[in-house]
Design a protein around this motif. Structure first.
Motif, mmCIF file in Angstrom:
data_model
loop_
_atom_site.group_PDB
_atom_site.id
_atom_site.type_symbol
_atom_site.label_atom_id
_atom_site.label_comp_id
_atom_site.label_asym_id
_atom_site.label_seq_id
_atom_site.Cartn_x
_atom_site.Cartn_y
_atom_site.Cartn_z
ATOM 1 N N MET A 152 0.803 -1.219 0.000
ATOM 2 C CA MET A 152 0.000 0.000 0.000
ATOM 3 C C MET A 152 0.836 1.269 0.000
ATOM 4 O O MET A 152 0.363 2.319 -0.398
ATOM 5 N N GLY A 153 2.046 1.202 0.470
ATOM 6 C CA GLY A 153 2.919 2.371 0.439
ATOM 7 C C GLY A 153 2.619 3.371 1.551
ATOM 8 O O GLY A 153 1.691 3.200 2.328
ATOM 9 N N ASN A 154 3.424 4.413 1.611
ATOM 10 C CA ASN A 154 3.332 5.399 2.691
ATOM 11 C C ASN A 154 2.021 6.169 2.698
ATOM 12 O O ASN A 154 1.508 6.502 3.763
ATOM 13 N N GLY A 155 1.486 6.471 1.543
ATOM 14 C CA GLY A 155 0.259 7.258 1.476
ATOM 15 C C GLY A 155 -0.898 6.620 2.215
ATOM 16 O O GLY A 155 -1.591 7.273 2.994
ATOM 17 N N ILE A 156 -1.103 5.345 2.003
ATOM 18 C CA ILE A 156 -2.205 4.639 2.665
ATOM 19 C C ILE A 156 -1.807 4.227 4.077
ATOM 20 O O ILE A 156 -2.631 4.246 4.992
ATOM 21 N N ASN A 157 -0.548 3.886 4.290
ATOM 22 C CA ASN A 157 -0.094 3.493 5.633
ATOM 23 C C ASN A 157 -0.255 4.615 6.646
ATOM 24 O O ASN A 157 -0.469 4.356 7.830
ATOM 25 N N ASN A 158 -0.137 5.857 6.210
ATOM 26 C CA ASN A 158 -0.319 6.990 7.117
ATOM 27 C C ASN A 158 -1.738 7.057 7.667
ATOM 28 O O ASN A 158 -1.956 7.588 8.754
ATOM 29 N N TYR A 159 -2.710 6.551 6.914
ATOM 30 C CA TYR A 159 -4.107 6.571 7.340
ATOM 31 C C TYR A 159 -4.564 5.240 7.939
ATOM 32 O O TYR A 159 -5.700 5.128 8.374
ATOM 33 N N THR A 160 -3.704 4.237 7.944
ATOM 34 C CA THR A 160 -4.043 2.932 8.513
ATOM 35 C C THR A 160 -3.767 2.956 10.011
ATOM 36 O O THR A 160 -2.645 3.193 10.433
ATOM 37 N N THR A 161 -4.811 2.705 10.805
ATOM 38 C CA THR A 161 -4.640 2.747 12.259
ATOM 39 C C THR A 161 -4.572 1.357 12.883
ATOM 40 O O THR A 161 -3.988 1.200 13.947
ATOM 41 N N ALA A 162 -5.174 0.353 12.254
ATOM 42 C CA ALA A 162 -5.133 -1.005 12.805
ATOM 43 C C ALA A 162 -5.277 -2.033 11.694
ATOM 44 O O ALA A 162 -6.022 -1.828 10.732
ATOM 45 N N ILE A 163 -4.544 -3.136 11.838
ATOM 46 C CA ILE A 163 -4.609 -4.255 10.903
ATOM 47 C C ILE A 163 -4.788 -5.514 11.747
ATOM 48 O O ILE A 163 -3.968 -5.793 12.629
ATOM 49 N N GLU A 164 -5.847 -6.265 11.471
ATOM 50 C CA GLU A 164 -6.111 -7.456 12.268
ATOM 51 C C GLU A 164 -6.602 -8.582 11.360
ATOM 52 O O GLU A 164 -7.508 -8.385 10.550
ATOM 53 N N LEU A 165 -6.013 -9.756 11.503
ATOM 54 C CA LEU A 165 -6.408 -10.931 10.737
ATOM 55 C C LEU A 165 -7.116 -11.896 11.680
ATOM 56 O O LEU A 165 -6.534 -12.340 12.670
ATOM 57 N N LYS A 166 -8.374 -12.181 11.394
ATOM 58 C CA LYS A 166 -9.151 -13.160 12.163
ATOM 59 C C LYS A 166 -9.631 -14.218 11.185
ATOM 60 O O LYS A 166 -10.385 -13.919 10.268
ATOM 61 N N ARG A 179 -11.234 5.096 2.686
ATOM 62 C CA ARG A 179 -11.943 3.829 2.895
ATOM 63 C C ARG A 179 -12.899 3.561 1.738
ATOM 64 O O ARG A 179 -12.968 2.454 1.215
ATOM 65 N N GLU A 180 -13.624 4.590 1.321
ATOM 66 C CA GLU A 180 -14.556 4.448 0.206
ATOM 67 C C GLU A 180 -13.806 4.129 -1.089
ATOM 68 O O GLU A 180 -14.213 3.272 -1.863
ATOM 69 N N GLU A 181 -12.707 4.808 -1.311
ATOM 70 C CA GLU A 181 -11.905 4.593 -2.528
ATOM 71 C C GLU A 181 -11.345 3.175 -2.569
ATOM 72 O O GLU A 181 -11.374 2.516 -3.610
ATOM 73 N N LEU A 182 -10.828 2.692 -1.452
ATOM 74 C CA LEU A 182 -10.259 1.341 -1.412
ATOM 75 C C LEU A 182 -11.331 0.264 -1.543
ATOM 76 O O LEU A 182 -11.053 -0.834 -2.024
ATOM 77 N N SER A 183 -12.548 0.560 -1.122
ATOM 78 C CA SER A 183 -13.614 -0.448 -1.192
ATOM 79 C C SER A 183 -13.939 -0.830 -2.638
ATOM 80 O O SER A 183 -14.412 -1.931 -2.897
ATOM 81 N N TYR A 184 -13.666 0.068 -3.592
ATOM 82 C CA TYR A 184 -13.913 -0.254 -4.998
ATOM 83 C C TYR A 184 -12.956 -1.323 -5.520
ATOM 84 O O TYR A 184 -13.301 -2.078 -6.422
ATOM 85 N N GLY A 185 -11.758 -1.397 -4.969
ATOM 86 C CA GLY A 185 -10.771 -2.381 -5.415
ATOM 87 C C GLY A 185 -10.574 -3.491 -4.406
ATOM 88 O O GLY A 185 -9.484 -4.057 -4.305
ATOM 89 N N ASN A 186 -11.637 -3.813 -3.671
ATOM 90 C CA ASN A 186 -11.575 -4.796 -2.593
ATOM 91 C C ASN A 186 -10.971 -6.126 -3.036
ATOM 92 O O ASN A 186 -10.022 -6.629 -2.429
ATOM 93 N N ILE A 199 -7.255 -8.036 -2.123
ATOM 94 C CA ILE A 199 -7.162 -9.403 -1.578
ATOM 95 C C ILE A 199 -6.226 -10.245 -2.431
ATOM 96 O O ILE A 199 -5.357 -10.949 -1.911
ATOM 97 N N THR A 200 -6.380 -10.166 -3.744
ATOM 98 C CA THR A 200 -5.541 -10.938 -4.656
ATOM 99 C C THR A 200 -4.072 -10.538 -4.532
ATOM 100 O O THR A 200 -3.186 -11.403 -4.458
ATOM 101 N N MET A 201 -3.810 -9.238 -4.465
ATOM 102 C CA MET A 201 -2.429 -8.759 -4.348
ATOM 103 C C MET A 201 -1.791 -9.224 -3.035
ATOM 104 O O MET A 201 -0.635 -9.649 -3.023
ATOM 105 N N LEU A 202 -2.532 -9.139 -1.938
ATOM 106 C CA LEU A 202 -1.990 -9.564 -0.649
ATOM 107 C C LEU A 202 -1.706 -11.058 -0.631
ATOM 108 O O LEU A 202 -0.657 -11.492 -0.142
#
Length: 98
Positions: free
Chosen positions: A41-55, A69-76, A80-83
């Protein structure tokens, strides 16, 4: 632990055996997912990421920007595929952006 054998193993095989024998895959997957998110995701998105949790097979990402959040939801599905490609196995099946 298994009994010691006279067979020689390289370090990666020994570590992999240790991880599987002690059932540490899920914990390592959580750490690897965080690393993959920050790398892809790079620095631009990481600056706005406050928590990451895998359940289980769901990745929860908390963002401080509703517009992002709205912008990223379009490429949901693409995220997932990239990760999963970065991780080398299919760990994430669902992405929830909060």
């Amino acid at each position: 632990m298994a009994k010691r054998s006279n067979n020689l193993l390289n370090i990666s095989e020994a570590l992999q055996d240790f991880v599987t024998e002690n059932k540490l895959e899920k914990g390592l997957d959580k750490v690897n997912v965080r690393d993959a998110w920050s790398k892809l995701m790079g620095n631009g998105i990481n600056n706005y990421t406050t928590a990451i949790e895998l359940k289980r097979d769901t990745l929860y990402i908390q963002l401080s920007s509703s517009a992002l959040r709205e912008e990223l939801s379009y490429g949901n599905q693409k995220i997932i595929t990239m990760l999963n490609e970065e991780l080398g196995k299919e760990i994430i099946k669902k992405l929830v952006l909060r």
